[in-house]
Design an enzyme around this catalytic site. Structure first.
Site, PDB file in Angstrom:
ATOM      1  N   ASP A 137     -12.401 -15.366 -16.954  1.00  0.00           N
ATOM      2  CA  ASP A 137     -11.676 -16.031 -15.864  1.00  0.00           C
ATOM      3  C   ASP A 137     -12.380 -17.345 -15.521  1.00  0.00           C
ATOM      4  OD1 ASP A 137     -14.319 -15.517 -14.696  1.00  0.00           O
ATOM      5  OD2 ASP A 137     -13.725 -14.220 -13.100  1.00  0.00           O
ATOM      6  N   CYS A 191       1.669  -0.696  -4.162  1.00  0.00           N
ATOM      7  CA  CYS A 191       1.126  -0.866  -2.962  1.00  0.00           C
ATOM      8  C   CYS A 191       1.856  -0.350  -1.941  1.00  0.00           C
ATOM      9  CB  CYS A 191       0.818  -2.347  -2.661  1.00  0.00           C
ATOM     10  SG  CYS A 191      -0.848  -2.915  -3.739  1.00  0.00           S
ATOM     11  N   CYS A 194       1.296   0.034   2.392  1.00  0.00           N
ATOM     12  CA  CYS A 194      -0.329   0.117   2.533  1.00  0.00           C
ATOM     13  C   CYS A 194      -0.741  -1.367   2.986  1.00  0.00           C
ATOM     14  CB  CYS A 194      -0.650   0.670   1.428  1.00  0.00           C
ATOM     15  SG  CYS A 194      -2.700   0.766   1.548  1.00  0.00           S
ATOM     16  N   CYS A 197      -6.318  -2.984   2.947  1.00  0.00           N
ATOM     17  CA  CYS A 197      -7.070  -4.059   2.724  1.00  0.00           C
ATOM     18  C   CYS A 197      -7.065  -5.245   3.722  1.00  0.00           C
ATOM     19  CB  CYS A 197      -7.003  -4.629   1.419  1.00  0.00           C
ATOM     20  SG  CYS A 197      -5.158  -5.131   0.955  1.00  0.00           S
ATOM     21  N   CYS A 217     -12.988 -16.063   3.237  1.00  0.00           N
ATOM     22  CA  CYS A 217     -13.332 -14.797   2.418  1.00  0.00           C
ATOM     23  C   CYS A 217     -14.963 -14.813   2.265  1.00  0.00           C
ATOM     24  CB  CYS A 217     -12.993 -15.205   1.126  1.00  0.00           C
ATOM     25  SG  CYS A 217     -13.288 -13.880  -0.276  1.00  0.00           S
ATOM     26  N   CYS A 245     -18.524  -9.556  -1.841  1.00  0.00           N
ATOM     27  CA  CYS A 245     -17.797  -8.684  -1.044  1.00  0.00           C
ATOM     28  C   CYS A 245     -16.896  -7.655  -1.676  1.00  0.00           C
ATOM     29  CB  CYS A 245     -17.355  -9.486   0.227  1.00  0.00           C
ATOM     30  SG  CYS A 245     -16.673  -8.105   1.420  1.00  0.00           S
ATOM     31  N   CYS A 252      -9.378   0.632  -0.597  1.00  0.00           N
ATOM     32  CA  CYS A 252      -8.138   0.693  -1.142  1.00  0.00           C
ATOM     33  C   CYS A 252      -7.874   2.196  -1.625  1.00  0.00           C
ATOM     34  CB  CYS A 252      -8.155  -0.020  -2.532  1.00  0.00           C
ATOM     35  SG  CYS A 252      -6.406  -0.044  -3.388  1.00  0.00           S
TER      36      CYS A 252
END
Length: 321
Positions: A137, A191, A194, A197, A217, A245, A252
């Site tokens: 990443d 998803c 929902c 989150c 964030c 975090c 979820c």
């Protein structure tokens, strides 16, 4: 002749995925470049995210090469996407501060990169003329979008990749190659309606489904914010988090299923990270930091940042009998 080539591609594609599985990766999948129309929509969504300043100080997110893997590897035709499960059924001890699960074990950048390079060398043995590049990443690649394209899972409303059987507790990596391979079907979002989150984020960092504002964030501020003091709204919402975090993943529903645990030695938690206390961190100097975080992704957080975060964090109350 075309059928013969297709048969060769099929055999190589399946063998490559088996080789990735031998390195401990699961799930694995393949996508063809330039990808489906949905991939192009993800690229446009990145630009909108940047235009709104949601990247905060992460200027590297705007790197032009992120939009096209062929700018990372000339002649790239295919992407092998891999996931590595880091879920371990463990919890921090009562009264301790919290660290995001991805940081409990060895630095995943090194782990994934080393394994991808071994796969790449294997590929070179099969196809000596092919080119390849390992990507974790830190590489300017739309990594979650390409993982979704390769069928590893879908991007959830919290922007993490979700696998229907493994949840979102996985790190991902990619191997770009010039070799034409057979693509797997892209993942389909599950998803639905929902909003767990979105509702659970204490700073409302998930501004809308799939859009996370780094400026709000907790993970960004504990890991990337280089200011002497955290913003007041972040301090007020920090709770017991001192490094990253996991709130949006903890709530979820796909992570509330019976998930497979990682038995990978590199993903096992360092015991001290599950028993981390405010007073201890505030005494850390550079030598203690070096000793504790050798080979850890959490080295991104410098000693003074650990002390800053710990000063703002508030341990969860110890349960009483």
């Amino acid at each position: 002749m075309q059928g013969h080539v297709t048969d060769q591609q099929t055999r190589l594609s399946e063998a490559l995925k088996r080789r990735a599985a031998e390195e401990g990766f699961n799930p694995v999948g393949i996508a063809r470049i330039p990808g489906s129309p949905r991939l192009q929509l993800r690229t446009k969504a990145l630009q909108r995210w940047l235009d709104h300043g949601h990247q905060a100080d992460m200027a590297w997110m705007a790197a032009p090469r992120r939009r096209d893997p062929r700018l990372l590897l000339d002649g790239a035709n295919s992407v092998l996407a891999v996931g590595l499960n880091y879920y371990v059924d463990a919890q921090p001890s009562p009264g301790s501060l919290k660290v995001a699960r991805y940081g409990w074990g060895r630095d995943y950048h090194r782990v994934v990169d080393q394994r991808l390079r071994r796969i790449g060398r294997w590929l070179s043995e099969q196809r000596p003329d092919c080119g390849w590049r390992a990507c974790v990443d830190a590489t300017p690649l739309l990594d979650k979008a390409w993982a979704e394209e390769a069928g590893l899972g879908w991007i959830g409303k919290h922007s993490n990749l979700i696998h229907p059987e493994r949840g979102s507790w996985m790190v991902i990596g990619h191997l770009l190659t010039t070799e034409p391979l057979n693509a797997d079907p892209p993942a389909r979002s599950l998803c639905g309606r929902c909003s767990a989150c979105i509702d659970a984020c204490p700073t409302h960092a998930i501004r809308e489904p799939f859009v996370v504002d780094a400026r709000r964030c907790l993970a960004f501020h504990t890991i990337e914010n280089r200011e002497d003091d955290l913003p007041e709204n972040i301090r007020a919402a920090l709770g017991s988090w001192v490094a990253g975090c996991d709130i949006c993943q903890d709530v979820c529903p796909w992570n509330h299923r019976s998930l497979p645990q990682s038995n990978d030695p590199d993903m096992q938690p360092r015991p001290w990270l599950l028993n981390l206390h405010k007073e201890e961190i505030q005494t850390w100097d550079d030598s203690v930091w070096e000793q504790k975080l050798r080979g850890s992704a959490l080295r991104r957080i410098k000693p003074w940042m650990w002390r800053r975060n710990a000063a703002a964090a508030q341990p969860d109350p110890t349960p009483t009998l």
